[in-house]
Scaffold this motif. Structure first.
Motif, PDB file in Angstrom:
ATOM      1  N   LYS A  43       9.891  -7.746   0.518  1.00  0.00           N
ATOM      2  CA  LYS A  43      10.521  -7.035  -0.597  1.00  0.00           C
ATOM      3  C   LYS A  43       9.879  -7.394  -1.929  1.00  0.00           C
ATOM      4  O   LYS A  43       9.615  -6.517  -2.756  1.00  0.00           O
ATOM      5  CB  LYS A  43      12.017  -7.363  -0.614  1.00  0.00           C
ATOM      6  CG  LYS A  43      12.808  -6.714  -1.690  1.00  0.00           C
ATOM      7  CD  LYS A  43      13.206  -5.347  -1.279  1.00  0.00           C
ATOM      8  CE  LYS A  43      14.209  -4.810  -2.286  1.00  0.00           C
ATOM      9  NZ  LYS A  43      14.246  -3.383  -2.265  1.00  0.00           N
ATOM     10  N   PHE A  44       9.627  -8.676  -2.179  1.00  0.00           N
ATOM     11  CA  PHE A  44       9.173  -9.106  -3.492  1.00  0.00           C
ATOM     12  C   PHE A  44       7.672  -9.342  -3.597  1.00  0.00           C
ATOM     13  O   PHE A  44       7.110  -9.253  -4.679  1.00  0.00           O
ATOM     14  CB  PHE A  44       9.941 -10.359  -3.929  1.00  0.00           C
ATOM     15  CG  PHE A  44      11.404 -10.082  -4.123  1.00  0.00           C
ATOM     16  CD1 PHE A  44      11.843  -9.239  -5.127  1.00  0.00           C
ATOM     17  CD2 PHE A  44      12.337 -10.647  -3.271  1.00  0.00           C
ATOM     18  CE1 PHE A  44      13.192  -8.976  -5.295  1.00  0.00           C
ATOM     19  CE2 PHE A  44      13.688 -10.389  -3.440  1.00  0.00           C
ATOM     20  CZ  PHE A  44      14.120  -9.550  -4.457  1.00  0.00           C
ATOM     21  N   VAL A  45       6.995  -9.658  -2.490  1.00  0.00           N
ATOM     22  CA  VAL A  45       5.552  -9.885  -2.535  1.00  0.00           C
ATOM     23  C   VAL A  45       4.846  -8.708  -1.881  1.00  0.00           C
ATOM     24  O   VAL A  45       4.051  -8.025  -2.511  1.00  0.00           O
ATOM     25  CB  VAL A  45       5.173 -11.216  -1.829  1.00  0.00           C
ATOM     26  CG1 VAL A  45       3.681 -11.399  -1.829  1.00  0.00           C
ATOM     27  CG2 VAL A  45       5.869 -12.383  -2.495  1.00  0.00           C
ATOM     28  N   GLY A  46       5.129  -8.504  -0.611  1.00  0.00           N
ATOM     29  CA  GLY A  46       4.670  -7.336   0.123  1.00  0.00           C
ATOM     30  C   GLY A  46       3.187  -7.031   0.030  1.00  0.00           C
ATOM     31  O   GLY A  46       2.367  -7.862  -0.316  1.00  0.00           O
ATOM     32  N   CYS A  47       2.859  -5.800   0.365  1.00  0.00           N
ATOM     33  CA  CYS A  47       1.481  -5.330   0.362  1.00  0.00           C
ATOM     34  C   CYS A  47       1.484  -3.919  -0.210  1.00  0.00           C
ATOM     35  O   CYS A  47       1.998  -2.998   0.411  1.00  0.00           O
ATOM     36  CB  CYS A  47       0.932  -5.341   1.786  1.00  0.00           C
ATOM     37  SG  CYS A  47      -0.762  -4.792   1.903  1.00  0.00           S
ATOM     38  N   THR A  48       0.926  -3.743  -1.361  1.00  0.00           N
ATOM     39  CA  THR A  48       0.974  -2.435  -2.017  1.00  0.00           C
ATOM     40  C   THR A  48      -0.006  -1.433  -1.420  1.00  0.00           C
ATOM     41  O   THR A  48       0.237  -0.239  -1.458  1.00  0.00           O
ATOM     42  CB  THR A  48       0.682  -2.584  -3.528  1.00  0.00           C
ATOM     43  OG1 THR A  48      -0.587  -3.223  -3.683  1.00  0.00           O
ATOM     44  CG2 THR A  48       1.751  -3.403  -4.201  1.00  0.00           C
ATOM     45  N   SER A  49      -1.101  -1.901  -0.842  1.00  0.00           N
ATOM     46  CA  SER A  49      -2.096  -0.975  -0.314  1.00  0.00           C
ATOM     47  C   SER A  49      -1.731  -0.436   1.072  1.00  0.00           C
ATOM     48  O   SER A  49      -2.214   0.615   1.476  1.00  0.00           O
ATOM     49  CB  SER A  49      -3.463  -1.657  -0.237  1.00  0.00           C
ATOM     50  OG  SER A  49      -3.444  -2.679   0.731  1.00  0.00           O
ATOM     51  N   GLY A  50      -0.900  -1.153   1.814  1.00  0.00           N
ATOM     52  CA  GLY A  50      -0.516  -0.728   3.158  1.00  0.00           C
ATOM     53  C   GLY A  50      -1.502  -1.153   4.231  1.00  0.00           C
ATOM     54  O   GLY A  50      -1.314  -0.847   5.400  1.00  0.00           O
ATOM     55  N   SER A  51      -2.562  -1.853   3.856  1.00  0.00           N
ATOM     56  CA  SER A  51      -3.565  -2.267   4.842  1.00  0.00           C
ATOM     57  C   SER A  51      -3.284  -3.652   5.424  1.00  0.00           C
ATOM     58  O   SER A  51      -3.994  -4.086   6.324  1.00  0.00           O
ATOM     59  CB  SER A  51      -4.954  -2.241   4.208  1.00  0.00           C
ATOM     60  OG  SER A  51      -5.015  -3.174   3.155  1.00  0.00           O
ATOM     61  N   CYS A  52      -2.297  -4.327   4.930  1.00  0.00           N
ATOM     62  CA  CYS A  52      -1.938  -5.647   5.441  1.00  0.00           C
ATOM     63  C   CYS A  52      -1.136  -5.471   6.735  1.00  0.00           C
ATOM     64  O   CYS A  52      -0.140  -4.761   6.750  1.00  0.00           O
ATOM     65  CB  CYS A  52      -1.099  -6.410   4.436  1.00  0.00           C
ATOM     66  SG  CYS A  52      -1.790  -6.426   2.774  1.00  0.00           S
ATOM     67  N   ALA A  53      -1.567  -6.121   7.790  1.00  0.00           N
ATOM     68  CA  ALA A  53      -0.929  -5.919   9.096  1.00  0.00           C
ATOM     69  C   ALA A  53       0.510  -6.422   9.133  1.00  0.00           C
ATOM     70  O   ALA A  53       1.389  -5.756   9.664  1.00  0.00           O
ATOM     71  CB  ALA A  53      -1.749  -6.611  10.176  1.00  0.00           C
TER      72      ALA A  53
END
Length: 74
Positions: A26-36
């Motif tokens: 929720k707070f760090v996440g992955c903005t690009s969507g490429s993180c598995a």
């Protein structure tokens, strides 16, 4: 019921790990969507739960060894 009682600490850490994994997404996440792991909420939650369970199980084993050592000494 006895198994749940024996693994109580591990289950508590499992829940805490799942909450931690979700909050990490929720707070760090992955903005690009490429993180598995970090790209969707359920992967980070599952990984957090798995790590939490492993830590809790490790602590349970340490506490069990300490208890048996104290019983042997008495």
């Amino acid at each position: 019921m006895e198994k749940i009682k024996q693994k109580r600490i591990a289950l508590i850490f499992l829940v805490l790990g799942a909450i931690g994994g979700f909050l990490y997404w929720k707070f760090v996440g992955c903005t690009s969507g490429s993180c598995a792991i970090k790209s969707v909420w359920y992967w980070s939650t599952l990984w957090g739960a798995a790590v939490g369970y492993l830590i809790g199980d490790f602590i349970t084993d340490i506490l069990k060894k300490i208890r048996t050592k104290k019983e042997v000494q008495q």
